[in-house]
Design a protein around this motif. Sequence first.
Motif, PDB file in Angstrom:
ATOM      1  N   LYS A  78       0.845  -1.097   0.059  1.00 51.97           N
ATOM      2  CA  LYS A  78       0.059  -0.175  -0.162  1.00 51.97           C
ATOM      3  C   LYS A  78       0.944   1.191   0.104  1.00 51.97           C
ATOM      4  O   LYS A  78       0.329   2.345   0.123  1.00 51.97           O
ATOM      5  CB  LYS A  78      -0.860   0.062   1.279  1.00 51.97           C
ATOM      6  N   VAL A  79       2.150   1.371  -0.169  1.00 50.41           N
ATOM      7  CA  VAL A  79       3.020   2.372  -0.272  1.00 50.41           C
ATOM      8  C   VAL A  79       2.671   3.232  -1.217  1.00 50.41           C
ATOM      9  O   VAL A  79       2.487   2.738  -2.442  1.00 50.41           O
ATOM     10  CB  VAL A  79       4.590   1.788  -0.180  1.00 50.41           C
ATOM     11  N   GLU A  80       2.779   4.600  -1.172  1.00 47.67           N
ATOM     12  CA  GLU A  80       2.682   5.442  -2.249  1.00 47.67           C
ATOM     13  C   GLU A  80       4.156   5.453  -2.983  1.00 47.67           C
ATOM     14  O   GLU A  80       5.050   5.966  -2.313  1.00 47.67           O
ATOM     15  CB  GLU A  80       2.141   6.800  -1.664  1.00 47.67           C
ATOM     16  N   ASP A  81       4.050   5.212  -4.183  1.00 46.25           N
ATOM     17  CA  ASP A  81       5.293   5.394  -5.114  1.00 46.25           C
ATOM     18  C   ASP A  81       5.881   6.560  -5.050  1.00 46.25           C
ATOM     19  O   ASP A  81       7.030   6.892  -4.782  1.00 46.25           O
ATOM     20  CB  ASP A  81       4.936   4.685  -6.454  1.00 46.25           C
ATOM     21  N   ALA A  82       4.946   7.719  -5.223  1.00 42.55           N
ATOM     22  CA  ALA A  82       5.416   9.101  -5.418  1.00 42.55           C
ATOM     23  C   ALA A  82       6.133   9.361  -3.929  1.00 42.55           C
ATOM     24  O   ALA A  82       7.108   9.938  -3.659  1.00 42.55           O
ATOM     25  CB  ALA A  82       4.260   9.937  -5.590  1.00 42.55           C
ATOM     26  N   GLY A  83       5.919   8.772  -2.770  1.00 37.77           N
ATOM     27  CA  GLY A  83       6.274   9.127  -1.416  1.00 37.77           C
ATOM     28  C   GLY A  83       7.586   8.683  -1.265  1.00 37.77           C
ATOM     29  O   GLY A  83       8.634   9.187  -0.870  1.00 37.77           O
ATOM     30  N   LEU A  84       8.040   7.364  -2.138  1.00 41.58           N
ATOM     31  CA  LEU A  84       9.371   6.735  -2.016  1.00 41.58           C
ATOM     32  C   LEU A  84      10.520   7.682  -2.645  1.00 41.58           C
ATOM     33  O   LEU A  84      11.683   7.848  -2.023  1.00 41.58           O
ATOM     34  CB  LEU A  84       9.382   5.345  -2.777  1.00 41.58           C
ATOM     35  N   PHE A  85      10.078   8.335  -3.865  1.00 43.05           N
ATOM     36  CA  PHE A  85      11.209   9.029  -4.377  1.00 43.05           C
ATOM     37  C   PHE A  85      11.386  10.352  -3.398  1.00 43.05           C
ATOM     38  O   PHE A  85      12.694  10.933  -3.275  1.00 43.05           O
ATOM     39  CB  PHE A  85      10.450   9.907  -5.604  1.00 43.05           C
ATOM     40  N   VAL A  86      10.338  10.868  -2.736  1.00 41.07           N
ATOM     41  CA  VAL A  86      10.690  12.043  -1.550  1.00 41.07           C
ATOM     42  C   VAL A  86      11.324  11.585  -0.558  1.00 41.07           C
ATOM     43  O   VAL A  86      12.210  12.297  -0.098  1.00 41.07           O
ATOM     44  CB  VAL A  86       9.137  12.414  -1.343  1.00 41.07           C
ATOM     45  N   VAL A  87      11.136  10.037  -0.064  1.00 41.70           N
ATOM     46  CA  VAL A  87      11.925   9.658   0.797  1.00 41.70           C
ATOM     47  C   VAL A  87      13.687   9.805   0.656  1.00 41.70           C
ATOM     48  O   VAL A  87      14.234  10.046   1.453  1.00 41.70           O
ATOM     49  CB  VAL A  87      11.591   8.078   1.206  1.00 41.70           C
ATOM     50  N   LYS A  88      13.653   9.423  -0.773  1.00 39.05           N
ATOM     51  CA  LYS A  88      15.165   9.247  -1.150  1.00 39.05           C
ATOM     52  C   LYS A  88      15.815  10.747  -0.960  1.00 39.05           C
ATOM     53  O   LYS A  88      16.975  10.712  -0.382  1.00 39.05           O
ATOM     54  CB  LYS A  88      15.344   8.769  -2.673  1.00 39.05           C
ATOM     55  N   ALA A  89      15.318  11.618  -1.541  1.00 39.01           N
ATOM     56  CA  ALA A  89      15.900  13.009  -1.337  1.00 39.01           C
ATOM     57  C   ALA A  89      16.013  13.268   0.128  1.00 39.01           C
ATOM     58  O   ALA A  89      16.931  14.096   0.291  1.00 39.01           O
ATOM     59  CB  ALA A  89      15.060  13.977  -2.316  1.00 39.01           C
ATOM     60  N   PHE A  90      15.039  13.261   0.888  1.00 40.73           N
ATOM     61  CA  PHE A  90      14.991  13.768   2.118  1.00 40.73           C
ATOM     62  C   PHE A  90      16.032  13.054   3.086  1.00 40.73           C
ATOM     63  O   PHE A  90      16.545  13.794   3.622  1.00 40.73           O
ATOM     64  CB  PHE A  90      13.330  13.413   2.880  1.00 40.73           C
ATOM     65  N   THR A  91      16.085  11.546   3.189  1.00 42.11           N
ATOM     66  CA  THR A  91      16.741  10.878   3.945  1.00 42.11           C
ATOM     67  C   THR A  91      18.309  11.266   3.401  1.00 42.11           C
ATOM     68  O   THR A  91      19.067  11.030   4.493  1.00 42.11           O
ATOM     69  CB  THR A  91      16.596   9.495   3.641  1.00 42.11           C
ATOM     70  N   ASP A  92      18.772  11.594   2.327  1.00 43.68           N
ATOM     71  CA  ASP A  92      19.927  11.911   1.660  1.00 43.68           C
ATOM     72  C   ASP A  92      20.429  13.159   2.395  1.00 43.68           C
ATOM     73  O   ASP A  92      21.611  13.362   2.846  1.00 43.68           O
ATOM     74  CB  ASP A  92      20.253  11.981   0.081  1.00 43.68           C
ATOM     75  N   ARG A  93      19.382  14.115   2.540  1.00 46.25           N
ATOM     76  CA  ARG A  93      19.673  15.450   3.051  1.00 46.25           C
ATOM     77  C   ARG A  93      19.808  15.299   4.631  1.00 46.25           C
ATOM     78  O   ARG A  93      20.444  15.790   5.431  1.00 46.25           O
ATOM     79  CB  ARG A  93      18.547  16.194   2.882  1.00 46.25           C
ATOM     80  N   ALA A  94      19.134  14.456   5.242  1.00 49.44           N
ATOM     81  CA  ALA A  94      19.402  14.172   6.759  1.00 49.44           C
ATOM     82  C   ALA A  94      20.659  13.570   7.196  1.00 49.44           C
ATOM     83  O   ALA A  94      21.258  13.886   8.055  1.00 49.44           O
ATOM     84  CB  ALA A  94      17.976  13.220   7.035  1.00 49.44           C
TER      85      ALA A  94
END
Length: 399
Positions: A312-328
Amino acid sequence: MENTGAQKDSKAKQIWKQLVKYKVAFFNTIYGKVLTIFSQLFVGGLFIFSGFIKLNDPVGFSFKLTDYFAEDVLNLQFLSPYALWIAVFLVILEVILGVMILLSLYKKLVLWSLLGLIVFFTFLTFYSAYFDKVTDCGCFGDFWKLTPWESFTKDIILLVAILILFMGIKHIQPIISKKVNIAITAVSLVACIFFGDHVLNHLPVFDFRAYKIGTNIVEGMSYPPNAKKDVVEYTWVFDVNGKEVGIVTETLGEQPIVEGGTYKTIRSEIIEEGYEPPIHDFYIENEDGDNVIEAMMEEEKLIMVIVYSLDKVEDAGLFVVKAFTDRAIDAGYKVIGLSAADPQELKDLSATMQFNFDFYTTDETALKTTVRSNPGVLKVEKGTITGKAHYNDFDTLKF
């Protein structure tokens, strides 16, 4: 015999006519009017309150509906994919019907709709209570937890109040014009739709869960020194001449002796539940099966990425996760993923998305409670939640 049956039938009709006469007489008095108006305010207010609380968190209510749709409950699994939209429809309907009955708008249609809804909810709560299937109906979301029998009692009271409205319907009169009432209802409907859309694409505006910002997870999992414990009853079962004989004790202690009996088994039953911490069933398990939550809660800068389900994961959200976690990570944060999905599938996902963090296993229900987003994020400092966000709002978390 026929005369006797006819007499009984005639007597029943007389009793019924007498009851109708008393009902008409009562609702023609000031007391009947006051009772009707009180019931109108009670029913309307409670439907608006209950509906709004669930509209604040429709995702959470959809989880409850999914529990009801399960194979071992109502066996309506074909409805599970639509649980969220059913939840949104029901909670908005609750609010609007509450508004309309308070405004005395289309009172007959509204009363029949209210009756249909409350009969449906009463069935669900009775089923939950009697068969012990769904232990929390979610009637008031996480704001007010009710036991199944408390929920059933609440619905019975509402049912009685709605029946009173039917009997005193002539006292349900509008105090402003019909056009104004329709306008108020229309504005309420539009407001519900916009509010529902907001919380679905972000997070609940009001967070009543145990994982709200400012909560220390370790403290939320702990027991107070004098916490009340479960009261357990133990039944020692013996075979005596082919018949089962049970000996009840309040502690395990030493096995009782039954003359001529052969011990078979022991059964336990919780008679009275003790204290349960607001945060429970929350763990962080590595691939070796070790619970590393204590170490994680010592981290001064921790980002937890929540992906409770890959299906049930939102695919669009996974791309946001990638950018966000790299920044974190660049900002000095330790980043981990938490999921109840298959570990190998999570490794495959990490490889595909090129995530620079590892996933750990956690209970799915606990993850659904932490943040109403899949994926979502918790920002934690020394065990205290300092931020949480829907994947649409990751940029609001500051490092």
